[in-house]
Design an enzyme around this catalytic site. Sequence first.
Site, PDB file in Angstrom:
ATOM      1  N   CYS A 169      -9.126  -3.460  -8.229  1.00  0.00           N
ATOM      2  CA  CYS A 169      -9.883  -3.985  -7.623  1.00  0.00           C
ATOM      3  C   CYS A 169     -11.064  -3.943  -7.372  1.00  0.00           C
ATOM      4  O   CYS A 169     -11.892  -4.702  -6.397  1.00  0.00           O
ATOM      5  CB  CYS A 169      -8.682  -3.562  -6.632  1.00  0.00           C
ATOM      6  SG  CYS A 169      -9.291  -2.295  -5.586  1.00  0.00           S
ATOM      7  N   ASP A 174      -2.882   2.056  -8.990  1.00  0.00           N
ATOM      8  CA  ASP A 174      -3.404   0.837  -7.834  1.00  0.00           C
ATOM      9  C   ASP A 174      -4.297   2.157  -7.163  1.00  0.00           C
ATOM     10  O   ASP A 174      -3.857   2.148  -5.381  1.00  0.00           O
ATOM     11  CB  ASP A 174      -2.317  -0.015  -6.828  1.00  0.00           C
ATOM     12  CG  ASP A 174      -3.085  -0.674  -6.118  1.00  0.00           C
ATOM     13  OD1 ASP A 174      -3.862  -1.344  -6.640  1.00  0.00           O
ATOM     14  OD2 ASP A 174      -2.226  -0.907  -4.933  1.00  0.00           O
ATOM     15  N   ARG A 209       4.257  -5.980  -6.008  1.00  0.00           N
ATOM     16  CA  ARG A 209       5.338  -5.217  -5.332  1.00  0.00           C
ATOM     17  C   ARG A 209       6.792  -6.059  -5.909  1.00  0.00           C
ATOM     18  O   ARG A 209       7.874  -5.038  -6.162  1.00  0.00           O
ATOM     19  CB  ARG A 209       5.463  -5.181  -4.317  1.00  0.00           C
ATOM     20  CG  ARG A 209       4.141  -4.043  -3.344  1.00  0.00           C
ATOM     21  CD  ARG A 209       4.162  -4.052  -2.254  1.00  0.00           C
ATOM     22  NE  ARG A 209       3.570  -5.065  -1.385  1.00  0.00           N
ATOM     23  CZ  ARG A 209       2.425  -5.649  -0.708  1.00  0.00           C
ATOM     24  NH1 ARG A 209       1.321  -4.699  -1.307  1.00  0.00           N
ATOM     25  NH2 ARG A 209       2.720  -6.728  -0.098  1.00  0.00           N
ATOM     26  N   ASP A 255      -1.233  10.854  -3.073  1.00  0.00           N
ATOM     27  CA  ASP A 255      -1.841  10.003  -2.727  1.00  0.00           C
ATOM     28  C   ASP A 255      -2.686  11.124  -1.615  1.00  0.00           C
ATOM     29  O   ASP A 255      -1.581  12.073  -1.241  1.00  0.00           O
ATOM     30  CB  ASP A 255      -1.764   8.884  -1.144  1.00  0.00           C
ATOM     31  CG  ASP A 255      -2.692   8.102  -1.134  1.00  0.00           C
ATOM     32  OD1 ASP A 255      -2.660   6.778  -1.496  1.00  0.00           O
ATOM     33  OD2 ASP A 255      -3.957   8.685  -0.328  1.00  0.00           O
ATOM     34  N   SER A 256      -4.341  10.900  -2.392  1.00  0.00           N
ATOM     35  CA  SER A 256      -4.824  12.081  -1.816  1.00  0.00           C
ATOM     36  C   SER A 256      -4.558  12.085   0.415  1.00  0.00           C
ATOM     37  O   SER A 256      -5.412  12.884   1.203  1.00  0.00           O
ATOM     38  CB  SER A 256      -5.927  11.701  -1.989  1.00  0.00           C
ATOM     39  OG  SER A 256      -7.009  10.829  -1.450  1.00  0.00           O
ATOM     40  N   PHE A 286      -1.488   6.640  -6.027  1.00  0.00           N
ATOM     41  CA  PHE A 286      -2.079   6.065  -5.225  1.00  0.00           C
ATOM     42  C   PHE A 286      -1.692   5.285  -5.029  1.00  0.00           C
ATOM     43  O   PHE A 286      -1.808   4.051  -3.855  1.00  0.00           O
ATOM     44  CB  PHE A 286      -3.495   5.413  -5.965  1.00  0.00           C
ATOM     45  CG  PHE A 286      -4.902   5.702  -6.569  1.00  0.00           C
ATOM     46  CD1 PHE A 286      -5.421   6.716  -6.365  1.00  0.00           C
ATOM     47  CD2 PHE A 286      -4.402   5.249  -8.151  1.00  0.00           C
ATOM     48  CE1 PHE A 286      -6.287   7.080  -7.121  1.00  0.00           C
ATOM     49  CE2 PHE A 286      -4.949   6.308  -8.598  1.00  0.00           C
ATOM     50  CZ  PHE A 286      -5.558   6.998  -8.473  1.00  0.00           C
TER      51      PHE A 286
END
Length: 391
Positions: A334, A294, A208, A246-247, A224
């Site tokens: 990830c 991400d 970040r 984002d969802s 995301f």
Amino acid sequence: MNKLILNVGREKSLKRRHPWVFSGAVAKVQGNPASGETIGIWSATGEFLALAAYSPQSQIIARVWDWKDRAIDAAFFRERIGQAVEQRRALMGETEALRLVHGESDGLPGVIADRYGDTVVLQLSSAGADRWRDTIADALMEECGAARIWERSDADVRQLEGLPPVTAALRGAREPARIVIDEAGLSFGIDLEQGHKTGFYLDQRDNRQQLRALAAGRDVLDAFCYSGGFALNAVAGGAKSVIAVDSSADAIALARANAESNKLAPPEWMEGDVFLMLRKFRDQALSFDLIVLDPPKFAPTAAHAEKASRAYKDINLLAFKLLRPGGLLMTFSCSGGVSPELFQKIVAGSALDADADAQIVARLGAASDHPVGLNFPEGDYLKGLICRIPG
């Protein structure tokens, strides 16, 4: 003591100190150990190899506590947790939010402990860790001086161990369920009860800050975005504009609240499926100078790698198509089931299909409070690349 006897020749990984034993390596189990109980592991020739937690319902039938024949008791957990906490103090000082215990890499398989101010969030993902819940909680309270411990043992991997999900106050007060932390001058709300992982993506701390350093004067897309970690650092870094997608409506609401609490010019928040939104941006001929991808874990194990590869290929291809000449793509995986080599191959294929002559200008990983044991490469789960399109 109950014993786990290996098949002939299957002791090699343990002699290299890899902490997992798979069920296919086992010849027989002597005794009647309960799930999570400590057992001795022995070679086919009668050589003692390790002490481990037994998990009969999992493919990983045993996870090593220690390579020596010693007591696995409250003193053992105080020692291991004390060592982990002291390592973080030496590396990072008195940071407000950080990971205190990182599973196998700290010699505590299935134990994750993250600190947010005076609250520790504990996540137990293995039968052995679950069996020692109270001992682990007591050791954490003693070693790091927390006011309370909140348990978030609700990860899907617990199902593989035959364990139910657990979300509860384990030590100290239950309320508040939402707290605020400071990271590099920005405040972020943490939802202890419903937030992703333990409430925040601590592993992305350094990344970040790297984004903040790159954002000045750029049009940024944060895909995301969750609670706005990258998006708000882009604003703080002087980005020309920021779109964050984002969802999850709950994630967007938390991100909005974080922008307001920091008194930052808000990004343009968009709720929607990221895969569909990236296609929509492409069809609208939108373009960006800096894109962050991400996504959540697409491949928890190697068995999911093929399906995950298609998903990573899709979003990275679309991102390359949305980048302007000279633009940067900060892309992550990830997924433990996707190796760094495979991830780079996927991103390279995405650039090729997007007709983009991209370069890797940086490789990224988790912050230093997420160490990777050299005997446990699976701990290197977070992989990131910064790619640039010349122009």
